[in-house]
Scaffold this active site. Structure first.
Site, PDB file in Angstrom:
ATOM      1  NE  ARG A 261      -3.573  -2.418   2.434  1.00  0.00           N
ATOM      2  CZ  ARG A 261      -4.495  -2.731   3.341  1.00  0.00           C
ATOM      3  NH1 ARG A 261      -4.739  -1.892   4.342  1.00  0.00           N
ATOM      4  NH2 ARG A 261      -5.176  -3.843   3.246  1.00  0.00           N
ATOM      5  NE  ARG A 276      -0.809   4.462   9.201  1.00  0.00           N
ATOM      6  CZ  ARG A 276      -2.107   4.147   9.112  1.00  0.00           C
ATOM      7  NH1 ARG A 276      -2.605   3.821   7.938  1.00  0.00           N
ATOM      8  NH2 ARG A 276      -2.878   4.187  10.180  1.00  0.00           N
ATOM      9  CD  GLU A 348      -8.142  -1.975  10.697  1.00  0.00           C
ATOM     10  OE1 GLU A 348      -8.297  -0.735  10.701  1.00  0.00           O
ATOM     11  OE2 GLU A 348      -8.130  -2.660   9.666  1.00  0.00           O
ATOM     12  CB  SER A 351     -10.834  -4.741   8.627  1.00  0.00           C
ATOM     13  OG  SER A 351     -11.907  -3.877   8.413  1.00  0.00           O
ATOM     14  NE  ARG A 390      -1.608  -2.353  11.546  1.00  0.00           N
ATOM     15  CZ  ARG A 390      -2.488  -1.399  11.246  1.00  0.00           C
ATOM     16  NH1 ARG A 390      -3.745  -1.507  11.674  1.00  0.00           N
ATOM     17  NH2 ARG A 390      -2.122  -0.355  10.526  1.00  0.00           N
TER      18      ARG A 390
END
Length: 425
Positions: A261, A276, A348, A351, A390
RNA sequence: GGAGAGGUGGCCGAGUCGGCUGAAGGCGCUCGCCUGCUAAGCGAGUAAGGGCUUAACCGUCCUUCGAGGGUUCAAAUCCCUCCCUCUCCGCCA
């Protein structure tokens, strides 16, 4: 993508949704355009009927040895007219389609109304925050000190927002991947796959990354292809353009892949650590469901993701995203947020969403009901099961001890060659 | 990278000089018949999307034979471009 008939029949609902979601489409313009399109379609069809009939007569005349010239009278002009209007119609079709592609999905009934993440609804909380009689440290601090995370060399070979896992770091990442895949395939019935991590434009369009979110993607130079931001894209596209049998549903696939990303627009956010990154690992879960039970399937999927956290002994909560925080294509999304003592907050880690028929319509993914003539769109769901990096962060921060060592959760030890504690290497 | 072959319905596979071919034939599947089980046999049906019409069934029209463009009154059939697949050779993880 919404059903065009639905848009036509529920203009006020769609307009309100566009507004709630902060999208900019003008519904009135669209409805006018759509009206024009339908009228022109009808007109072109009528002309084509005439042309087809006339052509039949030409064929018949020739077969019977008569002079076909009278039957061909004026057909040239008719054909030219059709060609002209067809071109016009194609333009309208394209505009209508593009408009639809950029409109977000309609939230499910039980999605809380709200503007941002503060309005998300906590559904449940599981486990306990670890008790620590010392100031917990953040994962990048621990990771670098213990030698498992190397940001400096990653920055040299690539740049910022990349990391190199080293020694126990790499091993633990691999252990997590194997553990997650084993649970999802062995116990939850997912078919393991290893899909391409480069996909084409049609695939990205079907799942909703394109056309609106091109900036978030890495596109290959001189290729019309993209690096996947999540395995949701290849997995959901497995059945693009296919008609499934009703008794095949639900279908469940999992994959471990890298995810890429650009993180455009998130400058300054999470600049430290591996929360991130421009590249990260994820085990993804995708389900193709019957429309009748897709929301039950979402609960099931959510449970599959939660199971990983339970086995790792991590404290987390589940939140039901409000309308303002909901992703573009989702009708309903649960985020699983894991507790990070170093940061002192929930982050998070998964999801899980039901896209209803939004992606299925874009990707033309259908099934044939046993008792009906017409095929219907399936519902697609996906969720992280889990984000591996994560999870690594969560373990480091939750299982750290006063002396800076990290206790490896029981569930992972078989995957770590029996190692039970991480010390400075 | 070099040489060749091909992309048609759920699958296999025909498609002649462009014209009742949305597409022969086979397989599979569905329904019915027959058969004391099984197998075989017989008959019928079986692409998708959209428009009009209908309460629904039915009916009717348009589009689709890898994608896009062209020729023509008319294209699965002719021409061009692109994509994909396969075979052989070379190279390579």
């Amino acid at each position: 993508m919404l059903d065009i008939k639905f848009v036509r029949k529920n203009p006020e609902l769609v307009a309100k949704n566009i507004e709630n979601r902060g999208a900019a489409q003008d519904l009135d313009d669209f409805l006018k355009l759509e009206q024009q399109r339908r009228e022109l379609t009808q007109r072109v069809q009528d002309l084509k009927t005439r042309r087809n009939q006339a052509s039949q007569e030409v064929a018949l005349a020739k077969r019977e040895g008569r002079d076909p010239a009278p039957a061909m009278e004026g057909l040239s002009e008719l054909s030219d007219k059709i060609k002209e209007l067809d071109g016009e119609l194609k333009g309208l079709d394209r505009q209508v389609h593009e408009w639809l592609l950029s409109v977000p999905n309609i939230p499910a009934q039980d999605v809380p109304v709200g503007s941002d993440e503060d309005d998300n609804q906590v559904v449940r909380t599981r486990g306990e925050k670890p008790v620590m009689d010392f100031q917990p440290r953040e994962h990048w601090d621990l990771g670098v000190e213990l030698g498992g995370l190397d940001f400096e060399h990653a920055a040299k070979m690539t740049g910022s927002r990349f990391v190199m896992y080293v020694g126990w770091g790499a091993r633990l990442e691999r252990a997590l991947i194997n553990f997650m895949l084993d649970v999802q395939t062995g116990e939850h019935g997912y078919m393991e796959t290893m899909p391409p991590m480069i996909v084409n434009r049609d695939s990205m369009t079907a799942t909703g990354q394109l056309p609106k979110f091109a900036d978030d993607l890495f596109k290959l130079e001189n290729w019309e292809d993209y690096l996947i931001p999540t395995a949701e894209v290849p997995l959901t596209n497995i059945h693009r353009g296919e008609i499934l049998q009703e008794d095949q549903l639900p279908l469940a696939y999992t994959a471990f892949t890298g995810c890429f990303r650009s993180e455009a627009g998130s400058h300054g956010k999470d600049t430290k650590g591996i929360i991130r990154q421009n590249q990260f690992n994820k085990v993804e879960l995708v389900r193709f469901a019957h429309p009748e039970d897709s929301f039950e399937q979402l609960e099931l999927l959510l449970g599959h993701a939660e199971e990983i956290l339970k086995r790792l002994g991590l404290h987390y909560r589940v939140v039901n995203l409000c309308t303002g925080d909901l992703g573009f294509g989702a009708a309903k999304t649960y985020d699983i947020e894991v507790w990070l003592p170093g940061q002192g907050r929930y982050r998070e880690i998964s999801s899980c969403s039901n896209f209803t028929d939004f992606q299925a319509r874009r990707g033309d993914i259908r099934f044939k009901p046993a008792q009906e003539k017409k095929s219907r769109l399936v519902h697609t769901l996906n969720g992280s099961g889990l984000a591996v990096g994560r999870a690594l962060v969560a373990i480091m921060e939750n299982c750290q001890q006063k002396d800076g060592s990290i206790v490896i959760p029981e569930a992972l030890r078989p995957y770590m060659g029996g190692m039970d504690i991480i010390r400075k290497q």
